[in-house]
Design a protein around this motif. Structure first.
Motif, PDB file in Angstrom:
ATOM      1  N   TYR A  31      20.169  64.942 -20.968  1.00 24.33           N
ATOM      2  CA  TYR A  31      20.880  65.551 -22.432  1.00 24.33           C
ATOM      3  C   TYR A  31      22.024  64.342 -22.771  1.00 24.33           C
ATOM      4  O   TYR A  31      23.437  64.829 -21.862  1.00 24.33           O
ATOM      5  CB  TYR A  31      21.627  67.175 -22.674  1.00 24.33           C
ATOM      6  N   THR A  32      21.786  63.278 -22.835  1.00 21.64           N
ATOM      7  CA  THR A  32      22.975  62.010 -22.927  1.00 21.64           C
ATOM      8  C   THR A  32      24.904  61.779 -23.333  1.00 21.64           C
ATOM      9  O   THR A  32      25.268  61.584 -22.691  1.00 21.64           O
ATOM     10  CB  THR A  32      22.295  60.847 -23.099  1.00 21.64           C
ATOM     11  N   SER A  61      33.927  63.792 -18.784  1.00 16.29           N
ATOM     12  CA  SER A  61      33.015  62.202 -19.424  1.00 16.29           C
ATOM     13  C   SER A  61      32.595  62.747 -20.897  1.00 16.29           C
ATOM     14  O   SER A  61      31.588  64.136 -20.714  1.00 16.29           O
ATOM     15  CB  SER A  61      32.267  62.336 -18.286  1.00 16.29           C
ATOM     16  N   ARG A  62      32.384  61.760 -22.000  1.00 13.77           N
ATOM     17  CA  ARG A  62      31.654  62.528 -22.840  1.00 13.77           C
ATOM     18  C   ARG A  62      30.241  62.058 -23.219  1.00 13.77           C
ATOM     19  O   ARG A  62      30.210  61.904 -23.902  1.00 13.77           O
ATOM     20  CB  ARG A  62      33.241  62.377 -24.284  1.00 13.77           C
ATOM     21  N   GLY A  63      29.778  61.390 -22.153  1.00 17.28           N
ATOM     22  CA  GLY A  63      28.079  60.929 -22.463  1.00 17.28           C
ATOM     23  C   GLY A  63      27.975  60.069 -21.251  1.00 17.28           C
ATOM     24  O   GLY A  63      28.521  59.697 -20.631  1.00 17.28           O
ATOM     25  N   TRP A  64      26.624  60.181 -21.012  1.00 19.02           N
ATOM     26  CA  TRP A  64      26.144  58.533 -20.216  1.00 19.02           C
ATOM     27  C   TRP A  64      24.268  58.302 -20.880  1.00 19.02           C
ATOM     28  O   TRP A  64      24.398  58.553 -21.804  1.00 19.02           O
ATOM     29  CB  TRP A  64      25.322  59.557 -18.862  1.00 19.02           C
ATOM     30  N   THR A  65      24.479  57.355 -20.220  1.00 17.96           N
ATOM     31  CA  THR A  65      22.785  56.679 -20.773  1.00 17.96           C
ATOM     32  C   THR A  65      22.030  56.425 -19.347  1.00 17.96           C
ATOM     33  O   THR A  65      22.645  55.986 -17.941  1.00 17.96           O
ATOM     34  CB  THR A  65      23.268  54.602 -21.589  1.00 17.96           C
ATOM     35  N   PRO A  80      23.915  52.927 -13.800  1.00 19.16           N
ATOM     36  CA  PRO A  80      23.030  52.681 -11.785  1.00 19.16           C
ATOM     37  C   PRO A  80      23.206  53.754 -11.845  1.00 19.16           C
ATOM     38  O   PRO A  80      21.990  53.280 -11.237  1.00 19.16           O
ATOM     39  CB  PRO A  80      23.645  52.241 -11.086  1.00 19.16           C
ATOM     40  N   GLU A  81      23.747  55.387 -12.194  1.00 21.97           N
ATOM     41  CA  GLU A  81      23.835  56.153 -11.623  1.00 21.97           C
ATOM     42  C   GLU A  81      22.168  56.992 -11.932  1.00 21.97           C
ATOM     43  O   GLU A  81      21.896  57.728 -11.351  1.00 21.97           O
ATOM     44  CB  GLU A  81      24.595  56.937 -11.863  1.00 21.97           C
ATOM     45  N   ALA A  82      21.805  56.270 -12.851  1.00 26.57           N
ATOM     46  CA  ALA A  82      20.696  56.784 -13.707  1.00 26.57           C
ATOM     47  C   ALA A  82      19.196  57.048 -12.432  1.00 26.57           C
ATOM     48  O   ALA A  82      18.790  57.739 -12.244  1.00 26.57           O
ATOM     49  CB  ALA A  82      20.047  57.019 -14.684  1.00 26.57           C
ATOM     50  N   ASP A 119      19.207  53.261 -24.811  1.00 24.62           N
ATOM     51  CA  ASP A 119      19.308  52.695 -23.804  1.00 24.62           C
ATOM     52  C   ASP A 119      17.880  53.123 -23.013  1.00 24.62           C
ATOM     53  O   ASP A 119      17.551  52.415 -22.263  1.00 24.62           O
ATOM     54  CB  ASP A 119      20.057  53.570 -23.226  1.00 24.62           C
ATOM     55  N   VAL A 120      16.773  53.714 -24.220  1.00 25.98           N
ATOM     56  CA  VAL A 120      15.204  53.994 -23.806  1.00 25.98           C
ATOM     57  C   VAL A 120      14.421  52.954 -23.423  1.00 25.98           C
ATOM     58  O   VAL A 120      13.257  53.359 -22.844  1.00 25.98           O
ATOM     59  CB  VAL A 120      14.898  55.355 -24.817  1.00 25.98           C
ATOM     60  N   ASP A 121      14.460  51.752 -24.538  1.00 22.84           N
ATOM     61  CA  ASP A 121      13.340  50.820 -24.304  1.00 22.84           C
ATOM     62  C   ASP A 121      13.744  50.507 -22.174  1.00 22.84           C
ATOM     63  O   ASP A 121      12.779  50.124 -21.684  1.00 22.84           O
ATOM     64  CB  ASP A 121      13.475  49.651 -24.944  1.00 22.84           C
ATOM     65  N   TYR A 122      15.168  50.122 -21.992  1.00 23.20           N
ATOM     66  CA  TYR A 122      15.289  49.615 -20.713  1.00 23.20           C
ATOM     67  C   TYR A 122      14.950  50.244 -19.685  1.00 23.20           C
ATOM     68  O   TYR A 122      14.019  49.893 -19.273  1.00 23.20           O
ATOM     69  CB  TYR A 122      16.687  49.769 -20.984  1.00 23.20           C
ATOM     70  N   ALA A 123      14.597  51.839 -19.917  1.00 26.59           N
ATOM     71  CA  ALA A 123      14.139  52.654 -18.533  1.00 26.59           C
ATOM     72  C   ALA A 123      13.101  52.816 -19.721  1.00 26.59           C
ATOM     73  O   ALA A 123      12.168  52.937 -17.694  1.00 26.59           O
ATOM     74  CB  ALA A 123      14.849  53.718 -19.080  1.00 26.59           C
TER      75      ALA A 123
END
Length: 341
Positions: free
Chosen positions: A149-150, A157-161, A165-167, A202-206
């Motif tokens: 749940y990004t 903090s109100r979100g992340w992607t 690097p932390e992911a 951010d999904v295509d990067y991952a």
């Protein structure tokens, strides 16, 4: 005893509901000082329920906290679901024991062996403690998937992607633990979360970085359907999770629903689309029955791929069964496989 399989016009369907919840958003579970957010969140969810048939609408008190008996009736007895997949969502800044946790879901799943799969979750902002918890959860519950749940709020903090690097350590840990299915909420905003935190960019990067994992984009990025489709068509390990698409559009916006389904079928393909009812926002029964009966409304949609019985069988269960290693009885496979011409 397992209920009879869903059958219509002589065709039998194996149903995997890839997006169900068992939540507690009752006032007793609201975090003191955050009541406005806990209340606003569940009221926003409840408003989405109005997009389904009027006969399926619930009063807000039931919607906040429904019973195990409600779940069992709506999903299994009336809802035609052979296997459901819990997608855990915590939101502990607003709900004291969490909104829809792995532990609560797993306890209900234990009462229905072979009928419910429980997915975990992680948040990269939890750091090393989060990694340890993910490893513990994976071993305790045999996790095959996680729900991310990004846009969730955490300590200011109100979100992340997924690009952060932390992911990366968490995605590495999923590979190490054999957690292959990563469900990412990328869809309509729920108040008070930020719309931009649900962007699909951010999904295509991952997905490119982790070809060993399957990325199921829940709610297909709506309203960013074109962004999602053009990304998913180039990434072989990106899938479309249809929660909200069917429940939110098929009844209330039938022509827009036809367009969205047509785009998904054209770009993503019928082998990479997964049904999800998003229970308890919407009940699975009317969605499954309606989709089995559905086709494009007129010739205006003739440039989209045809929707066949096998298309519907794949979307309603066979695609998810493949990702989760669920055994499908031979007689419930594709028409050609069971000798139907």
């Amino acid at each position: 005893m397992r209920n009879p399989r869903y059958e219509k016009d002589g065709e039998k369907y194996f149903i995997v509901d890839g997006h169900v919840h068992f939540w507690d958003a009752s006032p007793a579970n609201w975090v003191p000082g955050a009541e406005q957010y806990a209340k606003g969140w569940i009221e926003c969810f409840h408003a989405y329920q109005s997009l389904g048939p009027k006969s399926t609408h619930w009063p807000i008190q039931k919607f906040q906290k429904y019973s195990e008996a409600d779940f069992e009736r709506d999903v299994f007895e009336d809802g035609h679901v052979d296997v459901g997949i819990f997608q855990s969502t915590y939101l502990k800044e607003w709900y004291t024991t969490g909104f829809n946790t792995l532990e609560t879901n797993a306890a209900l799943a234990a009462k229905h062996p072979g009928r419910l799969i429980t997915n975990g979750r992680w948040d990269p902002r939890e750091g090393k403690a989060g990694l340890r918890q993910l490893e513990k959860d994976a071993k305790q519950y045999g996790l095959q998937g996680v729900k991310l749940y990004t846009a969730e709020w955490r300590e200011g903090s109100r979100g992340w992607t997924l690009k952060e690097p932390e992911a990366q350590p968490f995605l590495d840990k999923c590979v190490e633990l054999g957690i292959k299915n990563v469900h990412v909420h990328k869809g309509p905003t729920i108040w008070p979360l930020d719309k931009d935190a649900f962007d699909v960019a951010d999904v295509d990067y991952a997905a490119t970085t982790y070809p060993e994992l399957n990325f199921i984009v829940e709610h297909v990025g709506l309203p960013r359907i074109e962004d999602f489709c053009f990304m998913a068509t180039q990434e072989p390990n990106v899938y479309a999770g249809c929660a909200v698409v069917i429940g939110g559009l098929m009844h209330a916006r039938p022509r827009f629903f036809a367009k969205v389904m047509g785009e998904l079928l054209f770009w993503v393909g019928e082998d990479k689309i997964l049904f999800g009812s998003d229970y308890a926002i919407w009940e699975p029964k009317w969605q499954i029955e309606g989709f089995v009966d559905w086709n494009y409304p007129d010739e205006e949609f003739s440039d989209y791929p045809a929707v066949t019985t096998d298309t519907k069988k794949k979307i309603l269960g066979l695609n998810a069964a493949r990702l989760y290693g669920i055994e499908v009885p031979p007689e419930l496979g594709l028409r050609e496989q069971v000798g139907v011409r």
